[in-house]
Design a protein around this motif. Sequence first.
Motif, mmCIF file in Angstrom:
data_model
loop_
_atom_site.group_PDB
_atom_site.id
_atom_site.type_symbol
_atom_site.label_atom_id
_atom_site.label_comp_id
_atom_site.label_asym_id
_atom_site.label_seq_id
_atom_site.Cartn_x
_atom_site.Cartn_y
_atom_site.Cartn_z
ATOM 1 N N THR A 29 0.850 -1.190 0.000
ATOM 2 C CA THR A 29 0.000 0.000 0.000
ATOM 3 C C THR A 29 0.888 1.244 0.000
ATOM 4 O OG1 THR A 29 -0.091 0.147 2.409
ATOM 5 C CG2 THR A 29 -1.815 -1.158 1.333
ATOM 6 N N LEU A 48 -1.294 -0.290 -3.895
ATOM 7 C CA LEU A 48 -2.705 -0.151 -3.518
ATOM 8 C C LEU A 48 -2.870 1.089 -2.649
ATOM 9 C CD1 LEU A 48 -5.629 -1.222 -3.208
ATOM 10 C CD2 LEU A 48 -4.840 -2.502 -1.213
ATOM 11 N N GLY A 50 -5.004 1.892 -0.405
ATOM 12 C CA GLY A 50 -6.017 1.106 0.302
ATOM 13 C C GLY A 50 -6.851 1.961 1.237
ATOM 14 N N ASP A 51 -8.039 1.429 1.569
ATOM 15 C CA ASP A 51 -8.835 2.134 2.580
ATOM 16 C C ASP A 51 -8.209 1.928 3.967
ATOM 17 O OD1 ASP A 51 -9.529 -0.515 2.981
ATOM 18 O OD2 ASP A 51 -11.704 -0.181 2.911
ATOM 19 N N SER A 52 -7.143 1.110 4.035
ATOM 20 C CA SER A 52 -6.357 1.002 5.272
ATOM 21 C C SER A 52 -5.721 2.345 5.622
ATOM 22 C CB SER A 52 -5.277 -0.076 5.138
ATOM 23 O OG SER A 52 -4.512 0.134 3.976
ATOM 24 N N ASP A 90 -8.666 1.885 -3.833
ATOM 25 C CA ASP A 90 -9.657 1.082 -3.115
ATOM 26 C C ASP A 90 -11.018 1.789 -3.099
ATOM 27 O OD1 ASP A 90 -10.071 -1.288 -1.817
ATOM 28 O OD2 ASP A 90 -8.943 -0.761 -0.008
ATOM 29 N N LYS A 120 -10.323 -1.431 -6.651
ATOM 30 C CA LYS A 120 -10.493 -2.710 -5.937
ATOM 31 C C LYS A 120 -11.745 -2.629 -5.094
ATOM 32 C CE LYS A 120 -8.121 -3.810 -1.977
ATOM 33 N NZ LYS A 120 -9.231 -4.050 -1.026
ATOM 34 N N HIS A 145 -11.430 -8.820 -3.937
ATOM 35 C CA HIS A 145 -10.849 -8.993 -2.593
ATOM 36 C C HIS A 145 -11.809 -9.867 -1.794
ATOM 37 C CE1 HIS A 145 -9.056 -6.743 1.197
ATOM 38 N NE2 HIS A 145 -9.228 -8.036 1.420
ATOM 39 N N ILE A 188 -7.392 -10.396 -4.559
ATOM 40 C CA ILE A 188 -6.728 -10.435 -3.249
ATOM 41 C C ILE A 188 -7.395 -11.507 -2.394
ATOM 42 C CG2 ILE A 188 -6.349 -9.143 -1.103
ATOM 43 C CD1 ILE A 188 -5.233 -7.054 -2.684
ATOM 44 N N GLU A 190 -7.395 -12.591 1.450
ATOM 45 C CA GLU A 190 -6.917 -12.121 2.758
ATOM 46 C C GLU A 190 -7.288 -13.125 3.846
ATOM 47 O OE1 GLU A 190 -7.645 -8.018 3.779
ATOM 48 O OE2 GLU A 190 -6.948 -8.313 5.834
ATOM 49 N N ILE A 211 -2.575 -11.965 1.295
ATOM 50 C CA ILE A 211 -2.154 -11.265 2.522
ATOM 51 C C ILE A 211 -2.648 -12.165 3.652
ATOM 52 C CG2 ILE A 211 -4.131 -9.652 2.248
ATOM 53 C CD1 ILE A 211 -2.386 -7.646 3.976
ATOM 54 N N VAL A 221 0.797 -9.011 -0.879
ATOM 55 C CA VAL A 221 0.616 -7.604 -0.544
ATOM 56 C C VAL A 221 0.739 -7.430 0.962
ATOM 57 C CG1 VAL A 221 -1.943 -7.816 -0.510
ATOM 58 C CG2 VAL A 221 -0.912 -5.566 -0.732
ATOM 59 N N VAL A 223 0.537 -4.092 4.076
ATOM 60 C CA VAL A 223 0.297 -2.679 4.356
ATOM 61 C C VAL A 223 1.663 -2.035 4.650
ATOM 62 C CG1 VAL A 223 -0.730 -1.096 6.055
ATOM 63 C CG2 VAL A 223 -2.073 -3.026 5.156
HETATM 64 O O1 KIV Z 1 -6.797 -1.431 2.280
HETATM 65 C C1 KIV Z 1 -5.892 -2.277 2.276
HETATM 66 O O2 KIV Z 1 -4.750 -2.031 2.689
HETATM 67 C C2 KIV Z 1 -6.211 -3.612 1.765
HETATM 68 C C3 KIV Z 1 -5.127 -4.641 1.858
HETATM 69 C C4 KIV Z 1 -5.130 -5.224 3.215
HETATM 70 C C5 KIV Z 1 -5.263 -5.675 0.829
HETATM 71 O O3 KIV Z 1 -7.284 -3.845 1.315
#
Ligand code: KIV
Length: 283
Positions: A29, A48, A50-52, A90, A120, A145, A188, A190, A211, A221, A223
Amino acid sequence: MAQSQGQEKITIPDLQRMKEQGEKISMVTAYDYPTALLVDKAGLELILVGDSVGNTVLGYESTIPVELEDIIHHARAVMRAVKRAFVVGDMPFMSFNISPEEALYNAGRLMKEALVDGVKLEGGCELAQVVEAIVRRGGIPVMGHIGLTPQRASQLGGFKVQGRDKEKARKLLEDAKCLEEAGIFALILECVPYQLAKLITERVSIPTIGIGAGPYCDGQVLVFHDLVGLSFRFAPKFVKRYLDLASQIEQALRAYKEEVKAGVFPELEAHSFKMSEEVLREL
Ligand code: KIV
């Protein structure tokens, strides 16, 4: 081909070729310009946004509060840095769940406003029509995902390994096939047992990116903040820390504070600017 020509942009056919030739795909990410610059320089194929970003950067407890505007804002910074990696944005919670039309509109915003290479979204067969609308009507590449999908953690009973029993494992195999048929370019996986991830990887023709899904996926992948040790949340078993950046940054900040308090920083010659004595006398 992108791999052999250095700076050329990674494409979906490149990822597909990597799966077919057994060359592993690396993904991480990134949410900002300097990180994306470093990831691209290191030569990872996929980034990515990501929404993380919600947990790692914005300080939320989960990814649920993340807005499409947050992803667009961070993805634009990433896109300013990246020359080679394929960048996936994301789709946050509720930006694709209501109808295929709304999902297509929001995926279109992510592409148009952030200029990402694909999007994604989390979910299985129930999202086949959504994926089809984005891929076939919108012409927008979609990464799937499945497994532990954090946006559904509440429904899944928390952050747990998924697909350990026969029924749930079969459902994940079905989800993978549905999404593949709907047109995703990669998937993905997870937090699923490595044997199930292997089976899914063998049964779909698109690349799988794991992941917490073991070594048999086509790629991996992580984070970014987990990988470099800049994450303050509980680290799941699947995380490997390659650095302990948080303690290095803390040490640097303490050293800076001490030097400021002791008058050691800034030094006159090294860090300061001088004016002429003549001008000074006239003041
Ligand atoms: O948002 C994110 O970081 C994810 C990863 C965990 C794949 O979706």
